[in-house]
Design an enzyme around this catalytic site. Structure first.
Site, PDB file in Angstrom:
ATOM      1  N   LEU A  44      -3.589  -3.219   8.178  1.00 48.15           N
ATOM      2  CA  LEU A  44      -2.898  -4.037   7.744  1.00 48.15           C
ATOM      3  C   LEU A  44      -3.809  -5.154   7.533  1.00 48.15           C
ATOM      4  O   LEU A  44      -5.207  -5.188   8.210  1.00 48.15           O
ATOM      5  CB  LEU A  44      -2.113  -5.315   9.337  1.00 48.15           C
ATOM      6  CG  LEU A  44      -0.399  -4.385   9.208  1.00 48.15           C
ATOM      7  CD1 LEU A  44      -0.095  -5.400  10.145  1.00 48.15           C
ATOM      8  CD2 LEU A  44       0.469  -3.916   7.344  1.00 48.15           C
ATOM      9  N   HIS A  48      -1.283  -8.128   3.229  1.00 46.15           N
ATOM     10  CA  HIS A  48       0.084  -8.138   4.009  1.00 46.15           C
ATOM     11  C   HIS A  48       0.734  -9.193   4.401  1.00 46.15           C
ATOM     12  O   HIS A  48       1.660  -9.493   4.735  1.00 46.15           O
ATOM     13  CB  HIS A  48       0.200  -6.648   5.136  1.00 46.15           C
ATOM     14  CG  HIS A  48      -0.252  -5.483   4.086  1.00 46.15           C
ATOM     15  ND1 HIS A  48      -1.554  -4.858   5.057  1.00 46.15           N
ATOM     16  CD2 HIS A  48       0.221  -4.416   3.521  1.00 46.15           C
ATOM     17  CE1 HIS A  48      -1.660  -3.434   4.108  1.00 46.15           C
ATOM     18  NE2 HIS A  48      -0.451  -3.249   3.865  1.00 46.15           N
TER      19      HIS A  48
HETATM   20  P1  AMP Z   1       0.959  -0.386   2.071  1.00 43.78           P
HETATM   21  O1  AMP Z   1       0.494  -0.710   3.301  1.00 43.78           O
HETATM   22  O2  AMP Z   1      -0.087  -0.840   0.848  1.00 43.78           O
HETATM   23  O3  AMP Z   1       2.319   0.379   1.354  1.00 43.78           O
HETATM   24  O4  AMP Z   1       1.587  -2.039   1.287  1.00 43.78           O
HETATM   25  C1  AMP Z   1       2.801  -2.427   1.775  1.00 43.78           C
HETATM   26  C2  AMP Z   1       3.246  -3.911   1.032  1.00 43.78           C
HETATM   27  O5  AMP Z   1       2.369  -4.131   1.029  1.00 43.78           O
HETATM   28  C3  AMP Z   1       3.698  -3.325  -0.530  1.00 43.78           C
HETATM   29  O6  AMP Z   1       4.581  -4.272  -0.774  1.00 43.78           O
HETATM   30  C4  AMP Z   1       2.578  -3.747  -1.521  1.00 43.78           C
HETATM   31  O7  AMP Z   1       2.303  -4.364  -2.764  1.00 43.78           O
HETATM   32  C5  AMP Z   1       1.952  -4.805  -0.442  1.00 43.78           C
HETATM   33  N1  AMP Z   1       0.004  -5.570  -0.805  1.00 43.78           N
HETATM   34  C6  AMP Z   1      -0.785  -4.487  -0.564  1.00 43.78           C
HETATM   35  N2  AMP Z   1      -1.561  -4.645  -0.430  1.00 43.78           N
HETATM   36  C7  AMP Z   1      -1.202  -6.703  -1.213  1.00 43.78           C
HETATM   37  C8  AMP Z   1      -2.394  -7.088  -2.014  1.00 43.78           C
HETATM   38  N3  AMP Z   1      -4.084  -7.688  -2.155  1.00 43.78           N
HETATM   39  N4  AMP Z   1      -1.840  -8.583  -2.068  1.00 43.78           N
HETATM   40  C9  AMP Z   1      -0.522  -8.367  -1.893  1.00 43.78           C
HETATM   41  N5  AMP Z   1      -0.246  -7.589  -1.415  1.00 43.78           N
HETATM   42  C10 AMP Z   1      -0.302  -6.249  -1.343  1.00 43.78           C
END
Ligand code: AMP
Length: 294
Positions: A44, A48
């Protein structure tokens, strides 16, 4: 995966089986509380946590899940080396006011005999789906499962993964799930690089080169603001900036309708510019809605 000591989480429950998840949900419902849900793969970062905050603003109770989902990784992709920082994640979530962490394992999500697939087509085969065949089927499957398990009122997703956001909003609508889909703007480093769990794979040179994604997006946005309306010119401008930075592969640069993700031939509404590049073995994506005004 790290193990979680029983006593390490006095206030934020860590739910690892369906019975305890369902008990926790029933308790919330009994209090008349709405549930917000943030699915993640862990490792995270503040992006996140922005999702968690948006969920906290929308509902009384928030569940975050951490599950590195094998079905959304291709055979040559980084499933095995994907960062796993569970104890740190748990502490971050607790400090940020998460109400429960859902931490399923693969056997819970995909028990022996599992056969079901979920396809959102043709959206899932476009853009990132071209170089990652099966990726969005894996995403659609795991999120469908998680939504059935958690039964939230609201799901909060990052706009950083724009195609994923559009695809999951489509899925929720198509399957008539009574769930509101909320998208949260991308959280960036001070030089514009979108936060991503995969940024930690970059070496110093690649980290420097990675600034080109944001630079390319901003250049296209500024060009649109100065009156350029030709999609091909906007795409080409962005592509040249990516190529000039020396990234190893420019997978795609595409200007699309921000609701449907279909190609735009003439700009009417604000379109979204999406891109994917590879720096060594690390694949980075980014996007920006090319709005005329902030
Ligand atoms: P992940 O853990 O990469 O699967 O991401 C989980 C959630 O966090 C997904 O909805 C992503 O789009 C969101 N997310 C990841 N990086 C960012 C970021 N830099 N800004 C906003 N949301 C993010």
């Amino acid at each position: 995966m790290d193990s979680i000591p029983e006593t390490s989480s006095p206030s934020m429950p860590v739910l690892t089986d369906l019975a305890s998840l369902r008990r926790w949900i029933a308790d919330c419902r009994a209090q008349g509380e709405q549930i917000g849900f943030v699915p993640t793969m862990g490792a995270l970062h503040p992006g996140h946590l922005a999702l968690l905050q948006a969920a906290r603003n929308a509902t009384q109770r928030v569940v975050v899940s951490i599950f590195v989902n094998p079905t959304q990784f291709g055979p040559q992709e980084d499933f095995a080396r994907y960062p796993r920082t569970l104890e740190q994640d748990r502490a971050l979530l607790e400090k940020a006011g998460c109400d429960a962490l859902f931490l399923p394992d693969a056997a819970l999500m995909y028990p022996p005999g599992f056969q079901t697939t979920v396809q959102v087509e043709p959206l899932g085969s476009d853009l990132c789906g071209r170089t990652r065949p099966g990726h969005f089927a894996g995403v659609a499957l795991v999120v469908t499962l998680l939504l059935h398990m958690v039964q939230p009122d609201v799901i909060v997703l990052g706009l950083k993964d724009y195609q994923q956001f559009v695809l999951l909003r489509r899925l929720v609508q198509d399957l008539a799930m009574p769930i509101q889909v909320v998208g949260v703007p991308t959280v960036r480093e001070s030089d514009g690089l979108a936060l991503s769990s995969r940024n930690r794979y970059l070496d110093e040179k690649q980290r420097h080169q990675a600034r080109c994604l944001y630079q390319a997006l901003v250049a296209a946005r500024d060009m649109r603001r100065s009156g350029q309306t030709d999609p091909l010119v906007l795409e080409e401008t962005a592509r040249q900036i990516l190529e000039a930075s020396g990234v190893d592969v420019v997978e795609y640069v595409a200007l699309r309708d921000q609701v449907t993700l279909l190609p735009v031939t003439r700009i009417q509404e604000d379109p979204v510019l999406l891109m994917a590049v590879k720096l060594g073995t690390t694949r980075l994506i980014d996007n920006m809605v090319l709005s005329v005004a902030d």
